[in-house]
Enzyme design. Structure first.
Site, PDB file in Angstrom:
ATOM      1  N   MET A 145       0.840  -1.205   0.000  1.00  0.00           N
ATOM      2  CA  MET A 145       0.000   0.000   0.000  1.00  0.00           C
ATOM      3  C   MET A 145       0.872   1.250   0.000  1.00  0.00           C
ATOM      4  SD  MET A 145      -3.420  -0.950   2.059  1.00  0.00           S
ATOM      5  CE  MET A 145      -2.817  -0.724   3.703  1.00  0.00           C
ATOM      6  N   HIS A 194       8.943  -3.509   3.567  1.00  0.00           N
ATOM      7  CA  HIS A 194       8.533  -3.708   2.167  1.00  0.00           C
ATOM      8  C   HIS A 194       9.760  -4.018   1.295  1.00  0.00           C
ATOM      9  CE1 HIS A 194       5.445  -0.612   3.545  1.00  0.00           C
ATOM     10  NE2 HIS A 194       4.675  -1.617   3.157  1.00  0.00           N
ATOM     11  N   LEU A 200       6.678   3.154   1.540  1.00  0.00           N
ATOM     12  CA  LEU A 200       7.577   2.005   1.682  1.00  0.00           C
ATOM     13  C   LEU A 200       8.637   2.215   2.758  1.00  0.00           C
ATOM     14  CD1 LEU A 200       8.081   1.153  -2.096  1.00  0.00           C
ATOM     15  CD2 LEU A 200       6.335   0.298  -0.515  1.00  0.00           C
ATOM     16  N   HIS A 201       8.908   1.144   3.486  1.00  0.00           N
ATOM     17  CA  HIS A 201       9.976   1.129   4.496  1.00  0.00           C
ATOM     18  C   HIS A 201      10.783  -0.146   4.296  1.00  0.00           C
ATOM     19  CE1 HIS A 201       7.412  -1.766   6.509  1.00  0.00           C
ATOM     20  NE2 HIS A 201       6.440  -0.867   6.627  1.00  0.00           N
ATOM     21  N   LYS A 260       4.957 -10.216   9.283  1.00  0.00           N
ATOM     22  CA  LYS A 260       4.372  -9.272  10.238  1.00  0.00           C
ATOM     23  C   LYS A 260       2.848  -9.415  10.222  1.00  0.00           C
ATOM     24  CE  LYS A 260       3.193  -4.811  10.971  1.00  0.00           C
ATOM     25  NZ  LYS A 260       2.594  -4.006   9.954  1.00  0.00           N
TER      26      LYS A 260
END
Ligand code: AMP
Length: 269
Positions: free
Chosen positions: A25, A32, A28-29, A140
């Site tokens: 979605m 992802h 991004l971090h 997660k």
């Protein structure tokens, strides 16, 4: 990286096989990006999608305010040499027949009753449209990947569902786009969610499940968390632990300063 903005544009692409798909979605971090990196290392091509799926948000949830950072996301994906980015049109989630999943009547499914219907309905559309060799998910969202694996098996879809480890902040807090709603100090404090479930996993060796849950609940409540659920269950079917259980899931959802945070840990027996 080629950016694809419609289903028809997507249909004209001839992916080099085997190729992997990473649905997100956005915002991004590193969580992802770990999926995209794995995909780049193990597949010929990678397609990532960014779509804030309205179907998976409840009425009072944060659909309208969900963080959007498209320019930065594009840069991060470019840096990883992702081959394609799919940005579906806003009407992508319209006129779909809702799919009701298994395993959705526990954990997050209880407090978010239509959430997994929305997730599965959109993932089914993605998989039928893109037909990737593999689709990658993070552990997660443990319940999410279990539901999708179950559905793909049942429907005999040809995509392999691959689940990858949780990426954490230095404090131990599982990375999430919703962590952005918290201050740096709060995120530091929230690292104790992970220490709490690690301690619970350790305690399971010597204490009964009921006591482990009580202790962990007290600990989190005393640290200022409101507990949505804290469960110790069979990781294969999200049911009560039996003599046959070979993998235990310790899963937690808490609310801290109005932000809902989830985490989990798997204990193999
Ligand atoms: P989202 O954008 O929240 O829908 O997440 C897209 C994908 O990234 C899902 O498969 C998530 O499980 C995965 N993901 C999100 N956060 C993490 C994390 N901290 N570690 C690993 N995977 C994650």
């Amino acid at each position: 990286m080629q950016i694809i903005k419609s289903c028809s544009a997507l249909n004209s692409i001839n992916f080099q096989k085997p190729f992997a798909f990473v649905p997100t979605m956005g915002n991004l971090h590193e969580g992802h990006l770990s999926l995209v990196k794995f995909a780049k290392e193990n597949y010929s091509e990678v397609i990532t999608s960014i779509f804030v799926n309205p179907l998976q948000f409840g009425k009072n949830e944060d659909f309208a305010s969900y963080p959007k950072t498209l320019d930065k996301d594009i840069q991060l994906l470019e840096d990883l040499d992702c081959n394609y980015l799919f940005l579906p049109e806003p009407n992508f989630a319209e006129n779909l027949e809702v799919i009701k999943p298994n395993f959705s009547d526990v954990l997050c499914g209880l407090s978010r009753p239509t959430h997994f219907d929305g997730v599965l309905t959109i993932i089914d559309k993605f998989l039928r449209l893109i037909k990737p060799n593999a689709c990658l998910f993070g552990l997660k969202d443990y319940q999410q990947q279990l539901i999708i694996k179950d559905y793909v098996n049942k429907k005999k879809l040809r995509t392999e569902i691959i689940s990858l480890p949780i990426v954490r902040e230095n404090s131990g807090l599982a990375m999430s786009s919703r962590n952005n709603y918290l201050s740096k100090d709060d995120r530091e404090h929230c690292g104790i969610i992970y220490s709490c479930i690690q301690n619970a996993a350790e305690s399971l060796k010597t204490s009964p499940v009921k006591i482990v849950i009580e202790k962990a609940t007290d600990f989190l409540e005393n640290a200022g968390f409101e507990i949505d659920y804290l469960e110790v269950i069979d990781a294969n079917n999200l049911s009560l632990i039996t003599k046959k259980t070979n993998k235990i899931l310790i899963a937690v959802a808490v609310i801290y300063k109005k932000v809902r945070l989830i985490d989990n840990i798997i204990v193999s027996l």
